[in-house]
Design an enzyme around this catalytic site. Structure first.
Site, PDB file in Angstrom:
ATOM      1  N   ASP A 267       1.032  -1.298   0.029  1.00  0.00           N
ATOM      2  CA  ASP A 267       0.278  -0.384  -0.275  1.00  0.00           C
ATOM      3  C   ASP A 267       0.830   0.845   0.289  1.00  0.00           C
ATOM      4  O   ASP A 267       2.287   1.033   0.273  1.00  0.00           O
ATOM      5  CB  ASP A 267      -1.229   0.114   1.184  1.00  0.00           C
ATOM      6  CG  ASP A 267      -1.770   0.759   0.693  1.00  0.00           C
ATOM      7  OD1 ASP A 267      -1.958   1.256  -0.277  1.00  0.00           O
ATOM      8  OD2 ASP A 267      -3.430   0.511   1.688  1.00  0.00           O
TER       9      ASP A 267
HETATM   10  C1  NOJ Z   1      -3.832   4.647   0.043  1.00  0.00           C
HETATM   11  C2  NOJ Z   1      -5.473   3.023   0.500  1.00  0.00           C
HETATM   12  O1  NOJ Z   1      -5.468   2.261   1.703  1.00  0.00           O
HETATM   13  C3  NOJ Z   1      -5.066   2.244  -1.126  1.00  0.00           C
HETATM   14  O2  NOJ Z   1      -6.612   1.669  -0.946  1.00  0.00           O
HETATM   15  C4  NOJ Z   1      -5.812   2.917  -2.314  1.00  0.00           C
HETATM   16  O3  NOJ Z   1      -5.413   1.602  -3.549  1.00  0.00           O
HETATM   17  C5  NOJ Z   1      -3.395   3.426  -2.651  1.00  0.00           C
HETATM   18  N1  NOJ Z   1      -3.977   4.281  -0.867  1.00  0.00           N
HETATM   19  C6  NOJ Z   1      -3.231   4.407  -4.038  1.00  0.00           C
HETATM   20  O4  NOJ Z   1      -4.514   5.419  -3.604  1.00  0.00           O
END
Ligand code: NOJ
Length: 739
Positions: A267
Site C-alpha cells: 500500500d
Molecule cells: C491507500 C489506500 O489504503 C489504498 O486502498 C489505495 O489504493 C492507495 N492509497 C492508493 O491511493
C-alpha cells in the site's frame, strides 16, 4: 478455493517472453520495474520521463491525463533500453467520472451480474483516460461500522464478499484482459485490514489464524480464483507483523497455498512505514523485510529504489527473489497486452456517462436500496393521488455527497439528485416544497427548522433526506458515534410533530444507529451513497415505479456499544435467547451477582441488532414454505439439493433475495451459529409461487479446523432458507465420511 486449480491451468503463458526479458535486464532495470512512481498534481515531468527512459519506473499512479500517459508509454516503449510498457494505476473504486453506488451499496444488491456490469462500465471509462490498473476490489471483510472503509467493502460476510469481489474482477478484467477497455484488478488489503481495533483506520488487528483463515482470507482466495491480476498488502499489522512484511500471508498462503502468480504491491508507502510500526530500524531494513516477504512492487516510497541493490550486493537478498518479483510484474503487463498495444485511443471506447453506463448505475442504485421499515404500507407513495409533497433535508439535493467516498475522478455535475428526479418524475401535477433544513448533515444550525416544519405542515407527506456526507466515511474517516450526525434527529422529531406521513431516505457510507428515529418515521429507505444515478433510483422506489429488493450486507446495531455485531458469531457456552434478555431498567438492585442462567448479552441492548444481516422489505410480500432436501445425508465429496417454495402473496411483482444458511453443529473448532452459503435473486409475479433450488456441495461446508487445514467434517448440520439471517424454515442433514 476450489477454483485455484482452474486458474493454475491458464497461467505461465508468457514464461518464455518473461525469461528472455529478464536475461537482458540489468539489476537497476529490474529494481526499476519494482517501483511505482506517484504523478499527482505537482510533479517534475522531465524527471519522470528521464526515470522512465532510464528504466527506473515500472508503474505510475495518479494520473488520468491520457495524452501524457500515451506520451510516457511512448518514452517507455521507444526510448528506454528494453521497451517495457508502464502499468498505470488508479483508485477506480466504484466508477470513474460516472459513479456507481459505493461497494457496500453494491453489496446490498446481492446481484453479481450488476456488480460485473458496473465494474465493466468503470473499466471502460478509466481505460479512456489511460488507466490500465485499478486498486479494486476491496474484499476486506468489514464487521465494524465505525471503520470508514466499510463503505468500500462488501460487508460482513466472507461468502457475499467473495462472490461480489469475483464479480467485480470479472467486470474490470473481462474474459480477455488484453481487450480494449479492460483493466487489471487488484484485491486489497491483504489481509485483516477490516478488523482494525475499534474501527480506527490503520490500527492494529488481532486475528487468530483460525478466524483469519475461516473469515478474512476467504474472499481473497476467491479473488485469486477469479484471476485477479494483483494483490495489495494492508497498512495494518497482524499478530505483530505488519502485512507488508508478513511472510506467512504473502509467501505461505498467497503464493504457496493458493498458487498466486500475479503481482503483489505494497500500500502507499507501507514499506517505509515498517519502521514507524517499530518492525525495522530504517528504510533499508524495511526494504529487506518487504522484499523477503514477497512484495513485488513498492507503491510510492523509495525504499526499494534506494536499498535493494545494496541488499543484493551484500547477499542478503537473493537475485532470484528479485527475478521472481520482476517476472510477476512483467506477467501482469503481458496479460494486459501492453507490449502490443500500450497506447489508448479514447475515441475507440464509449463516451463518458453513456446511456448504458447510466442505466447500469441506476439499476445498481435501485437494487441497493434497502426498505428497512414501511408502517401501514405508507410506501410506495401514490403518484397520481398526491397534490403536494415536502422534500426536506441536507441530502435531498447534494450532487457531490451522493457519490460517496473514493471518487477521485467522479464528476458531480453528472449527478441526478433525488430532488431533481422527484421533480422530473412527478411533473407539474404535484407541488413539491423543498427545504434543506440543515446546510450539512453535521450542522447544528436549527434556524431553518421552523421553515421546514411549515413546509411539512402544508404538504400531504414528507420525504426526509438524511444521512452523512461522503467525507464522513472512507479511508481515515472512521467515526466513534455512528448515529445521524448534527441536529438531524431533532429535525426528524420536529417534522414528526407536523403530523404528516414521514418517509426517511438515508444516504450514508456505513450502517448508522437508527434507534432514535426508527419509531419517529413511517418508513425508512436506506440508500447508501448511491452514485450518479441515485436520484432517479430513489424516486422510482419512492413512487413505486420500482419495487425495492436490497438486503443488508451488514448488521445494523441498535447502539454502537454492540459493535462488533454480526450474524455469524459463535454460540458460546452461554448463548442468549429472547427469553433470557433482561432490560437494564428491570434489574432488581438487590439481585445477587450470579453466573447461573446468565448469557452473552448487553444489559442495555440485548444481543440482537436493530436490523439483521440479509434483511430488507419489499412492496411485494413473500412467504417461504416447504423446505425439502433431496437426501438426509451427504457424503464428503458429494452434494444434495435444498428446495423451497417461495410465494408472492401480494398484488405486486417483486424480486426476493433468497438466502441459504447452514450450521455445523459440532466441529473440531467452534463453528458460527449460522453461515451464509448461497443466495439467489428470484423474481416472482403477483400471487404466484416459484420453487427455488440450491445445491449444497460438501466442499461448501468445509472449514479450517483445529489443525488449520481445510476439511469438511462429518456430522449433523442445520440448513435454513429464507429472507434474512433470521430465517426460520429449517431442515437437517448429516455429512458422512466418504466410503
Ligand atoms: C491507500 C489506500 O489504503 C489504498 O486502498 C489505495 O489504493 C492507495 N492509497 C492508493 O491511493
Amino acid at each position: 478455493m476450489n477454483s485455484i486449480a482452474a486458474y493454475d491451468a491458464k497461467v505461465s503463458r508468457f514464461d518464455s517472453e518473461i525469461d528472455a526479458l529478464l536475461d537482458r535486464m540489468t539489476l537497476a532495470e529490474k529494481i526499476g520495474q519494482m517501483c511505482q512512481w506517484n504523478v499527482g498534481e505537482h510533479f517534475d515531468y522531465d524527471g519522470l520521463a528521464n526515470g522512465i527512459r532510464s528504466g527506473y519506473v515500472g508503474s505510475l499512479l495518479n494520473t488520468v491525463d491520457v495524452n501524457m500517459i500515451n506520451e510516457l508509454q511512448r518514452v517507455a516503449l521507444e526510448e528506454s533500453r528494453l521497451g517495457i510498457p508502464l502499468l498505470i494505476g488508479r483508485d477506480v473504486i466504484h466508477g470513474f467520472n460516472t459513479v456507481a453506488p459505493i461497494p457496500l451499496g453494491q453489496a446490498a444488491t446481492w446481484n453479481p451480474t450488476v456488480v460485473t456490469q458496473a465494474a465493466s462500465a468503470a473499466a471502460a471509462e478509466a481505460a479512456r483516460a489511460g488507466v490500465n490498473w485499478t486498486f479494486s476490489p476491496m474484499v476486506d471483510v468489514a464487521r465494524d461500522p465505525r471503520w470508514g472503509r466499510i463503505a468500500e467493502s462488501f460487508g460482513e460476510d466472507p461468502v457475499l464478499a467473495g462472490k461480489l469481489g469475483a464479480a467485480m474482477i470479472a467486470g474490470y478484467q473481462g474474459k480477455d484482459l488484453s481487450a480494449n477497455g479492460k483493466i487489471a484488478a487488484c484485491a486489497k488489503h491483504f489481509a485483516g485490514y477490516g478488523a482494525v481495533e475499534s474501527g480506527r483506520d490503520y490500527a492494529t488487528t488481532n486475528l487468530p489464524e483460525n478466524e483469519l483463515r475461516n473469515v478474512y482470507l476467504r474472499p481473497f482466495a476467491d479473488a485469486v480464483g477469479a484471476g485477479v491480476s494483483a494483490v495489495m498488502t494492508s497498512f495494518s499489522d497482524i499478530d505483530g507483523v505488519p502485512a507488508t512484511a508478513n511472510t506467512f500471508l504473502l509467501r505461505d498462503v498467497l503464493r504457496g497455498e493458493w498458487g498466486f502468480d500475479g503481482l503483489v504491491i505494497s500500500d502507499w508507502d507501507s514499506i517505509r512505514q515498517l519502521q514507524i510500526h517499530g518492525l525495522t530500524a530504517n528504510d533499508k531494513e524495511s526494504a529487506f523485510e518487504a522484499a523477503t516477504a514477497g512484495v513485488d512492487m513498492e507503491m510510492f516510497g523509495d525504499a526499494y529504489a534506494k536499498h535493494l541493490q545494496e541488499l543484493i550486493e551484500e547477499g542478503r537478498i537473493d537475485i532470484r527473489q528479485v527475478d521472481t518479483a520482476v517476472a510477476n510484474i512483467l506477467r501482469a503487463k503481458f496479460r494486459l497486452g501492453l507490449f502490443n498495444h500500450a497506447y489508448v485511443d479514447p475515441e475507440s471506447l464509449p463516451p463518458i456517462a453513456d446511456e448504458r453506463t447510466l442505466a447500469v448505475y441506476k439499476q445498481a442504485a435501485a437494487e441497493s436500496i434497502v426498505l428497512l421499515t414501511n408502517n401501514d404500507h405508507v410506501l410506495p407513495l401514490g403518484r397520481d393521488s398526491m397534490r403536494s409533497i415536502a422534500v426536506i433535508g441536507p441530502l435531498a439535493d447534494a450532487p457531490y455527497e451522493q457519490l460517496g467516498t473514493w471518487i477521485f475522478d467522479g464528476d458531480a455535475s453528472l449527478s441526478v439528485t433525488p430532488l431533481a428526479a422527484i421533480k422530473s418524475l412527478l411533473g407539474e401535477s404535484v407541488d413539491i416544497h423543498y427545504e434543506p433544513a440543515l446546510p450539512t448533515s453535521r450542522s447544528h444550525d436549527r434556524q431553518a427548522f421552523d421553515a421546514a416544519v411549515n413546509v411539512a405542515s402544508s404538504s400531504e407527506a414528507v420525504i426526509l433526506f438524511l444521512g452523512e456526507e461522503s467525507i464522513l466515511s472512507g479511508e481515515a474517516h472512521s467515526r466513534a458515534d455512528i448515529g445521524l450526525p448534527g441536529a438531524q434527529v431533532e429535525l426528524v422529531k420536529r417534522i414528526r410533530a407536523a403530523g404528516k406521513p414521514v418517509i426517511a431516505v438515508i444516504q450514508a457510507g456505513r450502517p448508522l444507529t437508527l434507534t432514535d428515529i426508527v419509531d419517529e418515521v413511517d418508513a425508512i429507505l436506506f440508500a447508501w451513497h448511491p452514485g450518479t444515478m441515485g436520484g432517479p433510483a430513489i424516486a422510482d422506489v419512492l413512487f413505486g415505479e420500482l419495487t425495492p429488493s436490497g438486503k443488508l450486507p451488514v448488521s445494523f446495531p441498535k447502539m454502537v456499544g454492540q459493535v462488533p455485531i454480526y450474524y455469524s458469531g459463535k454460540n458460546t457456552g452461554k448463548p442468549p435467547s429472547p427469553e433470557t434478555v433482561v432490560h437494564i431498567d428491570d434489574i432488581d438492585p438487590h439481585a445477587s451477582q450470579l453466573s447461573t442462567g446468565m448469557t452473552a448479552f448487553h444489559l442495555d441492548a440485548g444481543y440482537l441488532p436493530l436490523f439483521p444481516f440479509g434483511y430488507g422489505l419489499s412492496y411485494a410480500e413473500f412467504r417461504y414454505e416447504n423446505l425439502r432436501l433431496s437426501s438426509p445425508q451427504i457424503e464428503v465429496g458429494g452434494s444434495l439439493t435444498v428446495r423451497v417454495d417461495l410465494f408472492n402473496t401480494s398484488d405486486r411483482a417483486g424480486t426476493e433475495v433468497v438466502q441459504l444458511y447452514v450450521r455445523d453443529l459440532v466441529g473440531s473448532t467452534t463453528r458460527p451459529v449460522r453461515e451464509l452459503k448461497d443466495f439467489q435473486r428470484v423474481y416472482v409475479e403477483p400471487h404466484s409461487q416459484v420453487s427455488v433450488i440450491f445445491e449444497i456441495h460438501s466442499d461448501m461446508l468445509g472449514f479450517f479446523g483445529r489443525n488449520q487445514s481445510f476439511a469438511t467434517e462429518p456430522g449433523e448440520f442445520h440448513v435454513w432458507v429464507g429472507a434474512d439471517s433470521n430465517a426460520t424454515l429449517m431442515g437437517t442433514f448429516e455429512v458422512m465420511a466418504a466410503k
